[in-house]
Design a protein around this motif. Structure first.
Motif, PDB file in Angstrom:
ATOM      1  N   ASN A 185      33.987  40.653  38.269  1.00  0.00           N
ATOM      2  CA  ASN A 185      34.988  40.943  39.305  1.00  0.00           C
ATOM      3  C   ASN A 185      35.135  39.798  40.302  1.00  0.00           C
ATOM      4  O   ASN A 185      35.928  39.877  41.237  1.00  0.00           O
ATOM      5  CB  ASN A 185      34.631  42.235  40.050  1.00  0.00           C
ATOM      6  N   ASN A 186      34.368  38.719  40.079  1.00  0.00           N
ATOM      7  CA  ASN A 186      34.479  37.528  40.925  1.00  0.00           C
ATOM      8  C   ASN A 186      35.575  36.624  40.356  1.00  0.00           C
ATOM      9  O   ASN A 186      35.598  36.365  39.148  1.00  0.00           O
ATOM     10  CB  ASN A 186      33.138  36.787  40.944  1.00  0.00           C
ATOM     11  N   PRO A 187      36.506  36.137  41.190  1.00  0.00           N
ATOM     12  CA  PRO A 187      37.576  35.263  40.688  1.00  0.00           C
ATOM     13  C   PRO A 187      37.066  34.044  39.925  1.00  0.00           C
ATOM     14  O   PRO A 187      37.763  33.508  39.073  1.00  0.00           O
ATOM     15  CB  PRO A 187      38.306  34.839  41.974  1.00  0.00           C
ATOM     16  N   LYS A 188      35.815  33.609  40.222  1.00  0.00           N
ATOM     17  CA  LYS A 188      35.250  32.456  39.531  1.00  0.00           C
ATOM     18  C   LYS A 188      34.309  32.852  38.397  1.00  0.00           C
ATOM     19  O   LYS A 188      33.684  31.996  37.785  1.00  0.00           O
ATOM     20  CB  LYS A 188      34.498  31.567  40.538  1.00  0.00           C
ATOM     21  N   GLY A 189      34.216  34.153  38.105  1.00  0.00           N
ATOM     22  CA  GLY A 189      33.328  34.617  37.054  1.00  0.00           C
ATOM     23  C   GLY A 189      33.771  34.143  35.677  1.00  0.00           C
ATOM     24  O   GLY A 189      34.958  33.916  35.426  1.00  0.00           O
ATOM     25  N   LEU A 190      32.811  33.980  34.758  1.00  0.00           N
ATOM     26  CA  LEU A 190      33.149  33.529  33.403  1.00  0.00           C
ATOM     27  C   LEU A 190      33.858  34.612  32.602  1.00  0.00           C
ATOM     28  O   LEU A 190      34.644  34.309  31.698  1.00  0.00           O
ATOM     29  CB  LEU A 190      31.880  33.102  32.670  1.00  0.00           C
ATOM     30  N   PHE A 191      33.598  35.881  32.913  1.00  0.00           N
ATOM     31  CA  PHE A 191      34.259  36.988  32.229  1.00  0.00           C
ATOM     32  C   PHE A 191      35.297  37.639  33.149  1.00  0.00           C
ATOM     33  O   PHE A 191      35.414  38.852  33.209  1.00  0.00           O
ATOM     34  CB  PHE A 191      33.228  38.022  31.777  1.00  0.00           C
TER      35      PHE A 191
END
Length: 474
Positions: free
Chosen positions: A259-265
């Motif tokens: 759910n993080n904008p910079k997350g890999l998924f």
């Protein structure tokens, strides 16, 4: 009036009853493939409808402590792609190995289902991400677990830390950097015998402390640096690379940080990944998708502060339940792929696989909680910056088997706490996520705590490590 002897006798009975309430039964065995007779690594061994459990080691062996109150419950031994073995805990026979038979669903039958189910690997993974708010915890929880940190070169173990940890997370909907906390409760072993010889790490340490971006390792000389100063730099690097907060707050906590904008998924994950449906297996009677993870169009960048962690391609597998789209397991590695990262990885680490991750989840009260984490990465400690002289006084290159280091961290969670009052009490106490600081050994604590069983090779090498003196003395 009761005599003092009667009171003493009564007190003894109460004491023995309390001991019985807390006593545990040890069960242990090996889990094997019924067709090949090979050991099954990372098979799950747990008490049904509880969070009491463990996994098998590289030899397929396990050991599990079960409280007396759970002896009538069902013990489950399961592995993805195999039929589960179930037996009451008090009927389990530790003198016989457990053999699991392969169990695979029909892929053709799955694909012919006439409903709106996704058919491609990409679509299945995207559906799983959509269902994360339903499948991951939506309220605060605490997990208790065991962590083992190993560091070695190609010849021998150089460092071992084992500890008990507590993980707090408020819910999937929150940001981990703000709400996820970790505490190291106890330390069982801590042996450090690494060779300190990394000017590159020392340079990075100085840059971080002084914000001087122009510093270069070649401007420094090892014979002018005190060993104690270099040790501080190495310990700083330990936390930066292998700290527990780095793992849980960072991009490699793939599912939790999606759910993080910079997350890999995150929503744009298909730019960096390609997912292909391989087959459908069975896990404890439930169908589960096995999906291949391959490289996408863009390189992956972990964006680690002070480290060039860009230029990777992903490779691995993801396992997703057919019925709920809950993610059960991820096997994920990042391979150096850009020219710059290939050159860096070969020179500094002697490998192109820079990050290897396994995350396994367990279902408890219809939610998926992290159960087992394996994280492996190469690391700068002794990069052979000093020339080595042989008996004749000739300069030689450092031995590659001693030069390249890598670390492995394993975390096994064995207890989930949902009680709000217990969580509140825990949050009021101190929290310290440093697994590398020394703590006194608590024998009584470890006597009744579930840990990961070492493989035979690990046990032998760890015994050797513990016989040698430590370089890093407090």
């Amino acid at each position: 009036m009761k005599s003092p002897y009667f009171k003493h006798f009564l007190g003894t009975i109460v004491f023995l009853m309390s001991l019985s309430a807390f006593s545990q039964t040890e069960i242990k065995n090996a889990v094997l493939d019924a067709e090949t007779f090979l050991p099954l690594e990372s098979a799950s061994v747990y008490v049904q409808n509880t969070t009491i459990g463990t996994i098998t080691n590289a030899d397929g062996k396990f050991v599990l402590l079960v409280p007396q109150k759970s002896l009538k419950d069902t013990l489950v031994v399961s592995s993805i792609g195999f039929k589960s073995y179930k037996v009451p805990v008090d009927e389990f026979d530790s003198t016989f190995d457990v053999y699991l038979e392969p169990d695979v669903a029909s892929l053709d039958e799955i694909l012919l289902v006439a409903d709106s189910r996704p058919k491609s690997g990409n679509d299945i993974v995207l559906r799983a991400l959509e269902r994360l708010p339903e499948n991951l915890p939506d309220s605060a929880y605490i997990e208790k677990g065991f962590v083992r940190h190993k560091e070695r070169n190609k010849k021998e173990f150089k460092w071992l830390v084992e500890g008990a940890i507590t993980l707090y997370d408020s819910s999937y909907q929150t940001n981990t950097s703000e709400t996820l906390k970790i505490n190291v409760d106890e330390v069982r072993k801590s042996y450090d015998l690494r060779d300190v010889d990394s000017l590159l790490t020392y340079t990075a340490y100085l840059k971080d402390k002084s914000n001087n971006r122009d510093l270069k390792a070649k401007n420094l000389r090892r014979d002018t640096i005190r060993t104690s100063s270099l040790i501080k730099a190495i310990k700083w690097n330990d936390t930066r690379i292998n700290g527990l907060e780095t793992l849980f707050h960072g991009k490699l906590n793939l599912v939790r940080n999606s759910n993080n904008p910079k997350g890999l998924f995150n929503e744009s994950m298909l730019d960096q990944h390609l997912f292909s449906l391989d087959t459908v297996l069975v896990d404890d009677g439930r169908k589960i998708y096995k999906i291949k993870i391959s490289k996408g169009a863009d390189y992956i960048n972990l964006e680690t502060k002070g480290i060039y962690n860009d230029g990777y391609n992903a490779n691995g597998w993801i396992y997703i339940y057919w019925d709920t789209y809950a993610i059960k397991k991820i096997e994920y590695e990042l391979v150096a792929s850009s020219s710059a990262q290939k050159s860096r990885s070969k020179t500094l680490f002697g490998t192109q696989v820079n990050h290897k991750l396994i995350i396994n989840y367990m279902e408890y009260q219809d939610k998926m909680y992290p159960n087992y984490i394996y994280y492996e990465t190469p690391k700068l400690v002794n990069v052979g910056t000093n020339p080595v002289k042989n008996a004749k006084g000739e300069v030689e290159e450092a031995n590659p088997e001693e030069r390249y280091y890598y670390t492995v961290q394993e975390i096994l969670f064995t207890e989930i706490i949902l009680d709000k009052e217990k969580i509140k009490d825990a949050l009021n106490g101190p929290w310290d996520a440093d697994i590398f600081s020394s703590k006194p050994y608590n024998k009584a604590f470890w006597k009744n705590y579930n840990t990961l069983l070492e493989s035979e090779e690990e046990e032998k090498m760890i015994q050797d490590l513990t016989k040698r003196s430590t370089l890093f003395k407090e």
